[in-house]
Every structure is written in C-alpha cells, then in structure tokens.
Design an enzyme around this catalytic site. Structure first.
Site, short mmCIF file in Angstrom:
data_model
loop_
_atom_site.label_atom_id
_atom_site.label_comp_id
_atom_site.label_asym_id
_atom_site.label_seq_id
_atom_site.Cartn_x
_atom_site.Cartn_y
_atom_site.Cartn_z
N SER A 80 -6.85 -10.47 -61.97
CA SER A 80 -6.41 -9.77 -63.18
C SER A 80 -4.90 -9.88 -63.33
O SER A 80 -4.37 -9.62 -64.42
CB SER A 80 -6.74 -8.29 -63.09
OG SER A 80 -8.06 -8.08 -62.74
N HIS A 109 -10.08 -15.83 -66.05
CA HIS A 109 -10.15 -14.36 -66.05
C HIS A 109 -11.28 -13.89 -66.96
O HIS A 109 -11.13 -13.87 -68.18
CB HIS A 109 -8.79 -13.81 -66.49
CG HIS A 109 -8.68 -12.33 -66.42
ND1 HIS A 109 -7.78 -11.61 -67.18
CD2 HIS A 109 -9.36 -11.41 -65.70
CE1 HIS A 109 -7.91 -10.32 -66.91
NE2 HIS A 109 -8.87 -10.18 -66.03
N GLU A 133 -10.04 -15.62 -70.31
CA GLU A 133 -8.61 -15.90 -70.46
C GLU A 133 -8.28 -16.95 -69.39
O GLU A 133 -8.36 -16.67 -68.20
CB GLU A 133 -7.87 -14.59 -70.20
CG GLU A 133 -6.40 -14.61 -70.38
CD GLU A 133 -5.80 -13.20 -70.20
OE1 GLU A 133 -6.23 -12.44 -69.32
OE2 GLU A 133 -4.87 -12.87 -70.95
N ASN A 170 -4.02 -8.02 -70.12
CA ASN A 170 -3.51 -6.87 -69.37
C ASN A 170 -2.04 -6.57 -69.66
O ASN A 170 -1.59 -5.44 -69.52
CB ASN A 170 -3.71 -7.08 -67.87
CG ASN A 170 -5.16 -6.82 -67.50
OD1 ASN A 170 -5.83 -6.00 -68.13
ND2 ASN A 170 -5.66 -7.53 -66.50
N1 LIG Z 1 -13.30 -4.79 -62.24
C1 LIG Z 1 -12.73 -5.27 -63.35
O1 LIG Z 1 -12.71 -4.62 -64.42
C2 LIG Z 1 -12.13 -6.65 -63.35
C3 LIG Z 1 -11.98 -7.36 -64.55
C4 LIG Z 1 -11.45 -8.66 -64.52
C5 LIG Z 1 -11.06 -9.21 -63.30
N2 LIG Z 1 -11.20 -8.49 -62.14
C6 LIG Z 1 -10.80 -9.13 -60.88
O2 LIG Z 1 -11.96 -9.62 -60.23
C7 LIG Z 1 -11.77 -9.57 -58.80
C8 LIG Z 1 -12.91 -8.79 -58.17
O3 LIG Z 1 -12.96 -7.50 -58.72
P1 LIG Z 1 -14.28 -6.57 -58.58
O4 LIG Z 1 -14.07 -5.42 -59.50
O5 LIG Z 1 -15.51 -7.41 -58.68
O6 LIG Z 1 -14.13 -6.08 -57.06
P2 LIG Z 1 -15.27 -5.52 -56.07
O7 LIG Z 1 -14.57 -4.63 -55.11
O8 LIG Z 1 -16.45 -5.01 -56.83
O9 LIG Z 1 -15.77 -6.84 -55.28
C9 LIG Z 1 -14.97 -7.57 -54.40
C10 LIG Z 1 -15.90 -8.26 -53.40
O10 LIG Z 1 -15.12 -9.20 -52.65
C11 LIG Z 1 -15.62 -9.22 -51.32
N3 LIG Z 1 -14.57 -9.80 -50.46
C12 LIG Z 1 -13.40 -9.24 -50.07
N4 LIG Z 1 -12.70 -10.12 -49.32
C13 LIG Z 1 -13.45 -11.26 -49.24
C14 LIG Z 1 -13.28 -12.54 -48.62
N5 LIG Z 1 -12.17 -12.83 -47.94
N6 LIG Z 1 -14.24 -13.46 -48.77
C15 LIG Z 1 -15.37 -13.18 -49.46
N7 LIG Z 1 -15.61 -12.00 -50.07
C16 LIG Z 1 -14.66 -11.04 -49.96
C17 LIG Z 1 -15.92 -7.75 -51.03
O11 LIG Z 1 -16.84 -7.65 -49.94
C18 LIG Z 1 -16.52 -7.30 -52.37
O12 LIG Z 1 -17.94 -7.45 -52.39
C19 LIG Z 1 -10.38 -8.96 -58.58
O13 LIG Z 1 -9.45 -10.00 -58.44
C20 LIG Z 1 -10.15 -8.17 -59.88
O14 LIG Z 1 -8.78 -8.00 -60.17
C21 LIG Z 1 -11.74 -7.24 -62.13
#
Ligand SMILES: NC(=O)c1ccc[n+]([C@@H]2O[C@H](COP(=O)([O-])OP(=O)(O)OC[C@H]3O[C@@H](n4cnc5c(N)ncnc54)[C@H](O)[C@@H]3O)[C@@H](O)[C@H]2O)c1
Length: 295
Positions: free
Chosen positions: A122, A143, A155, A193
């Site tokens: 993000s 993104h 994005e 963002n």
């Molecule tokens: N939640 C949102 O609204 C949103 C929107 C757009 C982008 N994002 C981005 O997407 C990404 C994930 O966000 P999320 O909300 O799905 O998080 P989340 O916490 O739901 O999921 C993250 C997952 O990554 C796994 N993980 C952590 N380290 C790891 C590694 N080294 N290797 C493999 N797996 C690993 C964790 O076990 C977890 O299951 C982030 O970069 C976030 O900024 C989030």
C-alpha cells in the site's frame, strides 16, 4: 512476455486470498499457487475462497463449471520453492519493508529468470524493494483494492527501474483479471492512498478537536459528498494500524508536516483499537459487524 501459465501469490491473508481467487476465476487453465509461512492462514484462505466462489455460483455470477475449475486451479503451499515455475509472482505479505525485502531476495533466487515480481504494497517504495533483487527491471507495484474480488481498480506503480516490458505485461495481466488500471510513479502513497489517507487523518482531527461527533462526520461525507462509507467507518474497515503506518510513510517520504498523523489515531492504535478486525476502532462492533458497502 510469453504466455502466462502459472501465477504465484505470496501471503494468504485478506488480500492474498482475494487476489488468488480473482486470478483463478479470471484465468482459466492457469495454475495459481498460494503460499504462506503460516499453515493456519493457508487453511483459512482455502475455506474462505471456497465459500466465496460457492456464493458467486449460488448468485449465478459464476457458472458451476467455472467455479469448480477455479477451485481445481488453486494450489496451497507452505513451501516457497513451489513457485519456481511461476511466470508472475504477486506478493501480499505483511506491510513491513524489512520482511518484504527479505522475501524479494528469496524470490529472486527461486523464481525463473523471466518471472515478474509484483508487490501489492500500500505504501512501501517499489524502487527499494526492487533494489534488493538482481532484476529491478522486472519488479513492479500491483496495488489491488480491498476486497480484490469486488473492487475494480488496480493501481500499477512503476519503480525507478521498472522496464516498459514489465509495465506492459502487468497492465495486460490486470486487464485479463477484469480490472481497470491506473498508473502511478513511485512516490509515497502512490495515487489512492496519497489522497485518501490525509482525508481519513483529517476526519480524525475533526473528531479530536471536537468539530463534531463520529456519526456526523461520517454522515457528512456520505451524504454530502456521495462517498459510500464515511472516513472513520472506512478507517475501521481498513484497520487503524494500517492507516497510521501509511500516514507515517507519507510524513517521512514527502517531508511535509501536513501529513503528521493525528494524535487520536496514534492513541487508538496504542490502545489496540484497530478497527473491525479487533471488534473496536472508532466504532464498536458486536459479533456480527454491520456489513460494509464495499462488500
Ligand atoms: N488490507 C487492505 O485494505 C489492503 C489493501 C491494499 C493493499 N494491502 C496490502 O496487502 C498486503 C497484505 O495485507 P493484508 O491485509 O492481506 O494482510 P494480512 O495480515 O491479512 O495477511 C498477511 C499474510 O502474510 C503472511 N506472511 C507474513 N510474512 C510472510 C512471509 N515472509 N512469507 C509468506 N507469508 C507471509 C501472514 O502469515 C499473513 O497470512 C500488505 O502489503 C498491505 O499493505 C492491504
């Protein structure tokens, strides 16, 4: 780029599982590998994708055959090396530059030479993630919005060294996923963002300084500007910790005090009021949180 036959998604949390579902339902015959270090996260992802696909089938938004095929295309693995044949790898792990960089170092070694490495970050610099690999020309930001199966936008973020070939292939893939693409240069917060988070932060300032109640701030923005959710409600949906960390990236990366996080946002995060995922943020949620207009 030659024909895409296999796609890897790393991180099977909220975003990664949604992205894997989007790829499997949109790209018939393509193998979709979903990897996570946490096997519980993988089993949770497997059941949430199945129920989401079954829901689409029951609402006739997807045929039974296409739903069955999508589920067969998905492979869940805790072994990163299984992604070695992927043409495209989309990273969606925790939002930490250090953790993402160490993953990119590993992916760079495991992935085939032609593979593109995309990040769903993000806010983290694509240029810096790319510089941890030996293939910065093949690293790009992709993104997705939350939740990926519902939201139409991707994005695309070009790092300083992202090649035109990588950009074109990523755009083509995004279109195959049925998404609309916007393109951003690699500056903190990208487009969405950069604009959204200061608005959410300002809503916290309005609450903090007693301009109005949380309900009136949200109602004002919903009915006054036609936003589907109010900014405070949306912050709870995104996660207050995520909003705070993006504000800190904007503040540090753009060097302007107008991006300083509101003390109330900081205090809520310190108190563990992280939003819907914790049952409490700006609002309190019972066992059945009210449904979001994004879902
Ligand atoms: N939640 C949102 O609204 C949103 C929107 C757009 C982008 N994002 C981005 O997407 C990404 C994930 O966000 P999320 O909300 O799905 O998080 P989340 O916490 O739901 O999921 C993250 C997952 O990554 C796994 N993980 C952590 N380290 C790891 C590694 N080294 N290797 C493999 N797996 C690993 C964790 O076990 C977890 O299951 C982030 O970069 C976030 O900024 C989030």
């Amino acid at each position: 780029m030659s024909e895409v036959k296999s796609i890897g998604v790393v991180g099977s949390g909220h975003m990664g599982s949604g992205i894997a579902q989007v790829v499997a339902t949109a790209m018939q015959g393509v193998d979709v590998w979903l990897h996570d270090v946490d096997s519980n996260a993988l089993s949770k992802a497997s059941s949430s994708i199945s129920s989401s696909i079954n829901r689409l089938v029951s609402k006739s938004l997807l045929s039974q055959g296409a739903g069955d095929d999508a589920l067969k295309q998905l492979r869940f693995t805790s072994n990163l090396e299984d992604l070695r044949d992927a043409d495209f790898i989309i990273e969606a792990i925790v939002e930490s530059e250090e953790v993402k960089k160490s993953l990119f170092v590993k992916l760079d070694k495991i992935a085939k030479a032609s593979a593109i490495l995309a990040s769903n970050t993000s806010s983290i610099s694509i240029t810096r993630l790319a510089s941890s690999t030996t293939r910065p020309r093949q690293v790009i930001g992709m993104h997705f919005m939350n939740p990926p199966p519902v939201m139409k936008l991707i994005e695309i973020v070009r790092g300083a060294d992202t090649s035109d070939e990588t950009f074109t292939a990523t755009k083509a893939l995004s279109h195959r996923l049925g998404k609309v693409v916007i393109t951003s240069q690699d500056y903190s917060g990208f487009i969405v963002n950069r604009i959204l988070m200061p608005m959410i932060n300002e809503a916290f300032f309005a609450l903090y300084t007693g301009v109005s109640t949380k309900e009136d701030i949200d109602t004002g923005m919903k009915l006054g500007t036609n936003h589907p959710m109010g900014p405070l409600e949306l912050a709870d949906f995104i996660g207050l910790d995520v909003c705070l960390s993006i504000m800190r990236v904007l503040h540090a990366g753009l060097g302007d005090n107008k991006y300083a996080p509101c003390p109330l946002l900081v205090q809520y995060v310190d108190a563990g009021r992280l939003g819907r995922k914790r049952g409490i943020g700006v609002y309190e949620y019972g066992k059945e949180p009210k449904s979001s207009s994004h879902l």
